[in-house]
Every structure is written in C-alpha cells, then in structure tokens.
Design a protein around this motif. Structure first.
Motif, PDB file in Angstrom:
ATOM      1  N   LEU A 142      11.012  -6.101 -12.073  1.00 28.74           N
ATOM      2  CA  LEU A 142      10.008  -5.844 -13.100  1.00 28.74           C
ATOM      3  C   LEU A 142      10.101  -4.370 -13.459  1.00 28.74           C
ATOM      4  O   LEU A 142      10.064  -3.504 -12.586  1.00 28.74           O
ATOM      5  CB  LEU A 142       8.606  -6.176 -12.588  1.00 28.74           C
ATOM      6  N   THR A 143      10.227  -4.067 -14.762  1.00 26.23           N
ATOM      7  CA  THR A 143      10.310  -2.684 -15.234  1.00 26.23           C
ATOM      8  C   THR A 143       9.112  -2.390 -16.133  1.00 26.23           C
ATOM      9  O   THR A 143       8.798  -3.170 -17.044  1.00 26.23           O
ATOM     10  CB  THR A 143      11.614  -2.457 -16.020  1.00 26.23           C
ATOM     11  N   PHE A 144       8.432  -1.270 -15.859  1.00 23.57           N
ATOM     12  CA  PHE A 144       7.309  -0.863 -16.699  1.00 23.57           C
ATOM     13  C   PHE A 144       7.204   0.665 -16.655  1.00 23.57           C
ATOM     14  O   PHE A 144       7.764   1.316 -15.764  1.00 23.57           O
ATOM     15  CB  PHE A 144       5.997  -1.518 -16.267  1.00 23.57           C
ATOM     16  N   THR A 145       6.492   1.218 -17.612  1.00 26.24           N
ATOM     17  CA  THR A 145       6.320   2.669 -17.675  1.00 26.24           C
ATOM     18  C   THR A 145       4.915   3.043 -17.219  1.00 26.24           C
ATOM     19  O   THR A 145       4.001   2.213 -17.168  1.00 26.24           O
ATOM     20  CB  THR A 145       6.552   3.184 -19.110  1.00 26.24           C
ATOM     21  N   GLY A 146       4.747   4.337 -16.907  1.00 23.91           N
ATOM     22  CA  GLY A 146       3.496   4.787 -16.308  1.00 23.91           C
ATOM     23  C   GLY A 146       2.289   4.679 -17.201  1.00 23.91           C
ATOM     24  O   GLY A 146       1.147   4.673 -16.710  1.00 23.91           O
ATOM     25  N   ASP A 147       2.487   4.565 -18.515  1.00 24.02           N
ATOM     26  CA  ASP A 147       1.331   4.514 -19.412  1.00 24.02           C
ATOM     27  C   ASP A 147       0.598   3.175 -19.363  1.00 24.02           C
ATOM     28  O   ASP A 147      -0.446   3.026 -20.015  1.00 24.02           O
ATOM     29  CB  ASP A 147       1.744   4.837 -20.845  1.00 24.02           C
ATOM     30  N   VAL A 148       1.118   2.186 -18.604  1.00 24.13           N
ATOM     31  CA  VAL A 148       0.405   0.908 -18.495  1.00 24.13           C
ATOM     32  C   VAL A 148      -0.746   0.986 -17.489  1.00 24.13           C
ATOM     33  O   VAL A 148      -1.596   0.092 -17.459  1.00 24.13           O
ATOM     34  CB  VAL A 148       1.367  -0.236 -18.087  1.00 24.13           C
ATOM     35  N   PHE A 149      -0.778   2.039 -16.693  1.00 19.75           N
ATOM     36  CA  PHE A 149      -1.845   2.159 -15.699  1.00 19.75           C
ATOM     37  C   PHE A 149      -3.160   2.471 -16.374  1.00 19.75           C
ATOM     38  O   PHE A 149      -3.248   3.336 -17.259  1.00 19.75           O
ATOM     39  CB  PHE A 149      -1.517   3.249 -14.678  1.00 19.75           C
ATOM     40  N   ASN A 150      -4.183   1.749 -15.976  1.00 20.80           N
ATOM     41  CA  ASN A 150      -5.537   1.978 -16.465  1.00 20.80           C
ATOM     42  C   ASN A 150      -6.395   2.329 -15.258  1.00 20.80           C
ATOM     43  O   ASN A 150      -6.620   1.500 -14.367  1.00 20.80           O
ATOM     44  CB  ASN A 150      -6.070   0.729 -17.170  1.00 20.80           C
ATOM     45  N   ASN A 151      -6.845   3.590 -15.235  1.00 18.67           N
ATOM     46  CA  ASN A 151      -7.610   4.064 -14.078  1.00 18.67           C
ATOM     47  C   ASN A 151      -6.802   3.850 -12.783  1.00 18.67           C
ATOM     48  O   ASN A 151      -7.314   3.341 -11.782  1.00 18.67           O
ATOM     49  CB  ASN A 151      -8.965   3.355 -13.996  1.00 18.67           C
ATOM     50  N   ASN A 152      -5.508   4.208 -12.864  1.00 19.28           N
ATOM     51  CA  ASN A 152      -4.567   4.145 -11.729  1.00 19.28           C
ATOM     52  C   ASN A 152      -4.174   2.726 -11.347  1.00 19.28           C
ATOM     53  O   ASN A 152      -3.522   2.525 -10.318  1.00 19.28           O
ATOM     54  CB  ASN A 152      -5.116   4.857 -10.485  1.00 19.28           C
ATOM     55  N   THR A 153      -4.547   1.693 -12.133  1.00 21.20           N
ATOM     56  CA  THR A 153      -4.298   0.307 -11.739  1.00 21.20           C
ATOM     57  C   THR A 153      -3.554  -0.437 -12.847  1.00 21.20           C
ATOM     58  O   THR A 153      -3.824  -0.242 -14.044  1.00 21.20           O
ATOM     59  CB  THR A 153      -5.628  -0.411 -11.440  1.00 21.20           C
ATOM     60  N   TYR A 154      -2.632  -1.314 -12.428  1.00 24.59           N
ATOM     61  CA  TYR A 154      -1.876  -2.145 -13.371  1.00 24.59           C
ATOM     62  C   TYR A 154      -1.637  -3.505 -12.710  1.00 24.59           C
ATOM     63  O   TYR A 154      -1.213  -3.579 -11.550  1.00 24.59           O
ATOM     64  CB  TYR A 154      -0.540  -1.487 -13.714  1.00 24.59           C
ATOM     65  N   SER A 155      -1.917  -4.611 -13.435  1.00 22.88           N
ATOM     66  CA  SER A 155      -1.706  -5.965 -12.921  1.00 22.88           C
ATOM     67  C   SER A 155      -0.666  -6.668 -13.766  1.00 22.88           C
ATOM     68  O   SER A 155      -0.711  -6.606 -15.004  1.00 22.88           O
ATOM     69  CB  SER A 155      -3.017  -6.768 -12.942  1.00 22.88           C
ATOM     70  N   CYS A 156       0.269  -7.352 -13.079  1.00 25.77           N
ATOM     71  CA  CYS A 156       1.310  -8.080 -13.794  1.00 25.77           C
ATOM     72  C   CYS A 156       1.864  -9.181 -12.893  1.00 25.77           C
ATOM     73  O   CYS A 156       2.118  -8.956 -11.700  1.00 25.77           O
ATOM     74  CB  CYS A 156       2.436  -7.135 -14.209  1.00 25.77           C
ATOM     75  N   ASN A 157       2.018 -10.378 -13.449  1.00 24.81           N
ATOM     76  CA  ASN A 157       2.638 -11.503 -12.728  1.00 24.81           C
ATOM     77  C   ASN A 157       2.008 -11.765 -11.366  1.00 24.81           C
ATOM     78  O   ASN A 157       2.695 -11.998 -10.368  1.00 24.81           O
ATOM     79  CB  ASN A 157       4.139 -11.261 -12.560  1.00 24.81           C
ATOM     80  N   GLY A 158       0.693 -11.731 -11.315  1.00 23.03           N
ATOM     81  CA  GLY A 158       0.002 -12.113 -10.088  1.00 23.03           C
ATOM     82  C   GLY A 158      -0.029 -11.044  -9.017  1.00 23.03           C
ATOM     83  O   GLY A 158      -0.416 -11.325  -7.878  1.00 23.03           O
ATOM     84  N   VAL A 159       0.370  -9.807  -9.331  1.00 19.23           N
ATOM     85  CA  VAL A 159       0.322  -8.702  -8.370  1.00 19.23           C
ATOM     86  C   VAL A 159      -0.350  -7.517  -9.048  1.00 19.23           C
ATOM     87  O   VAL A 159      -0.055  -7.195 -10.207  1.00 19.23           O
ATOM     88  CB  VAL A 159       1.732  -8.303  -7.890  1.00 19.23           C
ATOM     89  N   THR A 160      -1.264  -6.857  -8.334  1.00 15.85           N
ATOM     90  CA  THR A 160      -1.956  -5.670  -8.839  1.00 15.85           C
ATOM     91  C   THR A 160      -1.414  -4.431  -8.148  1.00 15.85           C
ATOM     92  O   THR A 160      -1.323  -4.389  -6.916  1.00 15.85           O
ATOM     93  CB  THR A 160      -3.466  -5.797  -8.609  1.00 15.85           C
ATOM     94  N   TYR A 161      -1.060  -3.402  -8.945  1.00 22.08           N
ATOM     95  CA  TYR A 161      -0.506  -2.153  -8.433  1.00 22.08           C
ATOM     96  C   TYR A 161      -1.507  -1.026  -8.672  1.00 22.08           C
ATOM     97  O   TYR A 161      -2.095  -0.915  -9.759  1.00 22.08           O
ATOM     98  CB  TYR A 161       0.809  -1.812  -9.127  1.00 22.08           C
ATOM     99  N   THR A 162      -1.690  -0.168  -7.679  1.00 27.11           N
ATOM    100  CA  THR A 162      -2.609   0.962  -7.798  1.00 27.11           C
ATOM    101  C   THR A 162      -1.918   2.223  -7.303  1.00 27.11           C
ATOM    102  O   THR A 162      -1.376   2.237  -6.179  1.00 27.11           O
ATOM    103  CB  THR A 162      -3.897   0.723  -6.989  1.00 27.11           C
ATOM    104  N   ILE A 163      -1.941   3.297  -8.120  1.00 26.03           N
ATOM    105  CA  ILE A 163      -1.364   4.566  -7.693  1.00 26.03           C
ATOM    106  C   ILE A 163      -2.266   5.200  -6.645  1.00 26.03           C
ATOM    107  O   ILE A 163      -3.485   5.269  -6.807  1.00 26.03           O
ATOM    108  CB  ILE A 163      -1.200   5.524  -8.886  1.00 26.03           C
ATOM    109  N   ASN A 164      -1.671   5.669  -5.566  1.00 23.55           N
ATOM    110  CA  ASN A 164      -2.432   6.311  -4.506  1.00 23.55           C
ATOM    111  C   ASN A 164      -1.574   7.428  -3.924  1.00 23.55           C
ATOM    112  O   ASN A 164      -0.343   7.415  -4.046  1.00 23.55           O
ATOM    113  CB  ASN A 164      -2.808   5.306  -3.419  1.00 23.55           C
ATOM    114  N   CYS A 165      -2.210   8.389  -3.298  1.00 23.90           N
ATOM    115  CA  CYS A 165      -1.448   9.488  -2.701  1.00 23.90           C
ATOM    116  C   CYS A 165      -2.282  10.181  -1.638  1.00 23.90           C
ATOM    117  O   CYS A 165      -3.494   9.999  -1.541  1.00 23.90           O
ATOM    118  CB  CYS A 165      -1.014  10.493  -3.772  1.00 23.90           C
ATOM    119  N   ASN A 166      -1.616  10.937  -0.800  1.00 28.21           N
ATOM    120  CA  ASN A 166      -2.271  11.854   0.126  1.00 28.21           C
ATOM    121  C   ASN A 166      -1.456  13.138   0.149  1.00 28.21           C
ATOM    122  O   ASN A 166      -0.578  13.335  -0.709  1.00 28.21           O
ATOM    123  CB  ASN A 166      -2.435  11.235   1.514  1.00 28.21           C
TER     124      ASN A 166
END
Length: 411
Positions: A269-293
């Motif tokens: 699956l290829t996507f660009t960073g502008d799809v994130f909404n409030n650090n979260t993006y959902s696609c094909n039954g999986v939700t992705y969230t940007i996180n860091c420490n």
C-alpha cells in the motif's frame, strides 16, 4: 402301539413301545413292551432357492439377508427355510470381506431339530471401492474469518471445516480426512474495507493420487468465508528532493513524504503523508497513527476486525528507521565532540597510534534519539603549526578543533 413318535422332538428320547396280540380262539391276549431310542431326521441335501447379496465393496460385512433354502431330511420330508423367519438357522464363516476379487463364503444351514447342519459354498465378488472425490463441509453456523497472507495450522481449519471422502460404490459411505490435506484460499467478491468473500480449497493425496475439494458458502449463501485485509509487516518511506527535513515530525504529514507498507501476503500500500488527519489514517481495515518519542518515530497500526484465531484485535508498530532515505546529515540536530584523554604528546614527530581513543562524540537526531560515536568513526586532521586537532563527523558539516601541547621533553 401305545405311542406315535413325534417328529418335532428335537432331542434323542427313549420311548416305551408296546405290542399287543389277542388270540380269538383261546380268547386271551399277549403284550410285549420294549424301549426305543428315536433320533430326529438329518439333513441330506439343501438347495439355495434365493441367494443373498453376492457383490460387495472391499471392507463391507457379508450379509445373509434374503437367503431362502429348500432343506431335505432323511425321512424324505423337506422344509423351506428363509432368513426372515429362521435367522438363527443360517450362519457364515466370513464377517468382513477384505480381499478383492472372487471370495468363497461357507454358509451353514442348521437342522432345526438339532445341531446337525448342511454346508454350502457361495462365491461372492468383492470390488475395490475407489475414492473418486473429496468434499469440504462447515462444522458450525456463521461466517468464519481468515486473514490474507497469514499462516494457519491444520487444527484451525479442522476446527471449522470437515473434509470427507466419497467413493465410487456405496456412495452413502464416507470417511473424514485429518491428514495429508493442504488448504489455501482464493478471493472472490470484494466487500470493501480490504475484505473479500473467499473460497477454501483442499488438496488431498492418497496412494500417489491427488483430489481437490472446495467450499464457498452453503446453499442459502450463508456461512461464508470472509478474507480480511492482510496485516502490515514493514514500512519504508521516501521524500521528494525539495523537502526540507528541518522538522521531520511535521513533514511526515506532508504530500512530499511517501509511505510504502508491505503486508503479510507481499502486497503493498502506497500513500503520502497528507492523508493523515490528526496523525491518523485508515485504509483497507487497518488504522495507522503517527507516534514518536525522544528516540524514534513510528506508525502505530491496528486491524479493524479479528480473524478466527485472534482473541483480540491485532496491533503493532512500524518504525520509521530508514533515515538513510533522507541523508543522515538532514536528520542530525547536533554533534557534541569530546576528548577522552589529555592532549599532551612527547613531540610533534610523535603522534600516538591510538589517537582515535582520545575522542568520542554524541550525535543527537531531530527525533530526539542520541547515539555515541567512538573515535574510529570520526575523521581527524592535525594542524601542527597551530597545534590543533580537528575532529569531524559526516563530512565537514559537523566538526570541532582541539588544542594539544607537548611535554617538556619534547619542546
């Protein structure tokens, strides 16, 4: 004679036979009694009028149902025996027919008056019951969920499905299969959100022959197989040439950063960073969230549905560790150089061979991650005129100069 012998008596019995004589001239009578042992009649021949079943499949039990015989006795009497009314008078020396071809079965017809009997040899034909197909059935009601690309044990499949043999003869006879079965899926109809209805295939091998079966759903269209989106296993990122990485955490959500997620089934699956909404993006039954420490940046992911084996929603992390896609110099915030030993040498002509052990550096990345670099990984140059040692890392972008001196013996 006092008694008539009854032919139905089934055991040897002793009778008292009396003979009387009356003399009419002398008007007197005479009598004589004596014992007589009477045995029941024996069978002298038997003819099978109706034969039992004479064709069988290997492994079946021999059956006497339907047999009828005409039995002739030694007293010239004959009786008709049939299995329905005289089951106990018929027996055979074979229970199970395990040999293909012509088999001889000895049938014994017992005398109904005693244990005497007559034997008849019946030839029956035993055929090999060839396996012709296999069938997959579902054990329980309801849809069952599997995840594309995930490996399942045979036990998981057999918990939900049964695989059955079907034979050329005696089609009502089936056997369940538990070994030598290979299962695999194929996608059918897209349901949205990364899920499909699917078909389950089974491949079974026996005696070097292979048989195939499949299951889609029941006749009413229920009890389906649902194939869920595969789970992610790795992540790579790419940046456009024009991207300034001075603030990577924010740039991760820009259109100039491209993400490539690889799944368990080797799809991407290829996507660009502008799809994130409030650090979260959902696609094909999986939700992705940007996180860091302070040490790293990653994408948290969580599947939206569970498969048949999972007890909780699958989740994990995809670390953005491939900084080399950007050029490490873009990711370094600062380098703190240190000298670990006093920089005093004997003379300008004697520079220690272990000069690397005199220095180290702490590299801090823009993510907050810090690493320690030893002197072997640092570039070093010596300015003897000004008595300076310049230490650098990653080219000349990060460097520091240290003064050194000579001991009194070297001046």
């Amino acid at each position: 004679m006092e008694k008539v012998i009854n032919e139905t008596d089934d055991k040897i019995k002793q009778y008292n036979v009396c003979v009387s004589y009356f003399d009419t001239l002398q008007e007197c009578s005479f009598s004589c009694c004596f014992p007589v042992n009477v045995k029941p009649p024996v069978i002298v021949s038997a003819d099978i009028l109706k034969f039992p079943r004479t064709e069988y499949i290997c492994g079946e039990n021999f059956a006497l149902d339907g047999i009828e015989a005409k039995v002739c006795f030694s007293d010239n009497e004959f009786l008709l025996y049939n299995y329905g009314e005289n089951e106990g008078l018929f027996s055979s020396d074979v229970t199970t027919l395990n040999k293909t071809g012509n088999n001889e079965v000895e049938i014994k017809i017992r005398n109904k008056y005693n244990n005497d009997g007559f034997k008849y040899i019946l030839t029956v034909i035993v055929k090999e019951n060839r396996l012709v197909s296999i069938d997959i059935g579902k054990n329980n009601e309801g849809d069952v969920y599997f995840r594309l690309g995930k490996q399942y044990t045979d036990k998981v499949f057999f918990d939900h499905f049964s695989v059955t043999k079907h034979f050329e003869y005696n089609k009502g006879m089936t056997h369940d299969i538990k070994n030598n079965v290979v299962f695999n899926f194929e996608k059918l109809q897209y349901l949205g959100n990364g899920s499909f209805t699917g078909v389950l295939y089974a491949r079974y091998t026996e005696n070097e022959k292979t048989y195939y079966g499949e299951y889609v759903c029941d006749a009413s269209g229920n009890n389906r197989i649902i194939l869920l989106t595969p789970l992610p296993v790795s992540l790579t990122t790419e940046k456009a040439e024009s991207v300034n990485i001075s603030n990577l955490a924010q740039k991760l959500k820009s259109a100039n950063i491209t993400y490539k997620v690889r799944y368990q089934d080797n799809t991407e699956l290829t996507f660009t960073g502008d799809v994130f909404n409030n650090n979260t993006y959902s696609c094909n039954g999986v939700t992705y969230t940007i996180n860091c420490n302070k040490n790293s940046i990653w994408l948290d992911w969580k599947a939206d549905k569970m498969d048949c084996k999972e007890t909780s929603l699958e989740a994990g992390k995809l670390y953005i560790e491939d900084f080399w896609y950007y050029g490490e110099e873009d990711l370094i915030k600062s380098v703190d150089f240190k000298n670990e030993k006093t920089l005093i040498f004997e003379s300008e002509n004697i520079i220690p061979e272990d000069l690397s052990s005199y220095f180290s550096a702490t590299v801090e990345y823009i993510t907050g991650c810090k690493i320690t670099i030893n002197g072997n990984q640092l570039n070093k140059s010596i300015d003897k005129e000004n008595k300076l040692i310049t230490v650098s890392y990653n080219g000349l972008k990060f460097q520091h100069s240290f003064s050194y001196s000579y001991s009194s013996n070297g001046d």
